[in-house]
Structures are given as structure tokens and as C-alpha cells.
Design an enzyme around this catalytic site. Structure first.
Site, PDB file in Angstrom:
ATOM      1  N   VAL A  65       0.845  -1.191   0.000  1.00 53.89           N
ATOM      2  CA  VAL A  65       0.000   0.000   0.000  1.00 53.89           C
ATOM      3  C   VAL A  65       0.882   1.242   0.000  1.00 53.89           C
ATOM      4  CG1 VAL A  65      -2.021   1.090   1.060  1.00 53.89           C
ATOM      5  CG2 VAL A  65      -1.527  -1.322   1.548  1.00 53.89           C
ATOM      6  N   CYS A  66       0.670   2.108  -0.975  1.00 49.48           N
ATOM      7  CA  CYS A  66       1.247   3.454  -0.906  1.00 49.48           C
ATOM      8  C   CYS A  66       0.075   4.421  -1.064  1.00 49.48           C
ATOM      9  CB  CYS A  66       2.367   3.649  -1.932  1.00 49.48           C
ATOM     10  SG  CYS A  66       1.870   3.558  -3.653  1.00 49.48           S
ATOM     11  N   GLY A  67       0.354   5.679  -1.316  1.00 53.41           N
ATOM     12  CA  GLY A  67      -0.758   6.637  -1.360  1.00 53.41           C
ATOM     13  C   GLY A  67      -1.763   6.297  -2.446  1.00 53.41           C
TER      14      GLY A  67
END
Ligand code: RB5
Length: 147
Positions: A65-67
């Protein structure tokens, strides 16, 4: 099934939620960081160790998960043997595994709310690669690029 998790600051909160969700669902979870919220951290520092762990079979599948989920998928796909995709819909979450043997799900922590993310994760983890000849053939054409 053993699941690896990774997130930068953009995905940190969703990763924490998914960690609890996965443990409550009976999965073994290995967390590759970030272990604290630091808005200066960089997604490759967490996503690449997770990607390598998938290739080494230390975990069965990964969730990064990133932005937006974009950087995580770009970084992970540089690691030979990883098939990562940014997923925002239920169909792709399972079809990506069934047809394309997806082994890393990428999510956008600033895009996908936790309830939707949990449904995407369930669809991803419950799916299996069909191994049909046409899908094997396509994957082999992709794998030629990894040599
Ligand atoms: C970090 O601010 C953000 O750029 C990152 O989490 C991700 O969205 C990159 O794709």
C-alpha cells in the site's frame, strides 16, 4: 497462507487496518514495514523487500500500500518473478490471480477506504491461478522479459 504486507506513509494507516483484518481472518502475516508513520519515507524501501520475499517464497502473497498504489506496483514489478497490480475493483482482484497469476496486490491508501480494501483483499486471497494453457502461454511471453 502466509501474507506479506508493506506500506509507506501514504499506505501506513490502511496497512495497519489490513494487518488486523488478516490476523482476525486466520492468516499468518509478515510485516515488511513501515513500522512507524514517517511522512519522509519512500515506498521502495518497504515494497522491494516484500517483493523479494515473495520470490524467495518466504510469503505466499503480498499486499503493498502506498498513497495511490501506483509507486508500489511500479517498484514491485521490477523484481523478477513478481506480478503486481494496482487494484481498485472486485473483478480484477480475483481475475488478476485466476488469469495472470497475480502475486502482489497493490492498493492506494489515499484512494481505497478500508471496507472496500478488505473486500479486494478477500477476493485476491481466495482466488487461484487457473493454469489454463492460454494463460500459461501469455505468462511465458511475459516471463521471457525477465531473463
Ligand atoms: C507518497 O507521498 C506518495 O507519492 C506515495 O505513497 C505513492 O502514492 C506513490 O505512488
Amino acid at each position: 497462507m502466509k501474507i506479506g504486507l508493506a506500506a509507506d506513509h501514504g499506505g501506513y494507516t490502511l496497512k495497519k487496518t489490513l494487518h488486523s483484518f488478516l490476523v482476525a481472518s486466520g492468516y499468518e502475516v509478515v510485516d515488511y514495514g513501515a513500522y512507524e508513520l514517517n511522512d519522509q519515507d519512500d515506498y521502495p524501501d518497504f515494497v522491494i523487500p516484500l517483493a523479494k520475499a515473495i520470490v524467495k517464497k518466504e510469503v505466499d502473497r503480498g499486499i503493498a500500500v502506498c498513497g495511490s498504489g501506483v509507486g508500489a506496483s511500479v517498484a514491485a514489478n521490477k523484481v523478477s518473478g513478481v506480478r503486481a497490480a494496482l487494484i481498485n475493483d472486485h473483478f480484477s482482484a480475483h481475475q488478476g490471480v485466476e488469469d495472470d497469476n497475480l502475486n502482489m496486490l497493490c492498493l492506494g491508501g489515499r484512494v481505497t477506504a478500508y471496507a472496500a480494501a478488505e473486500e479486494l483483499v478477500e477476493a485476491f486471497l481466495h482466488a487461484s491461478f487457473t493454469g489454463l494453457e492460454r494463460h500459461m502461454r501469455r505468462l511465458q511471453k511475459v516471463q521471457l522479459l525477465e531473463k
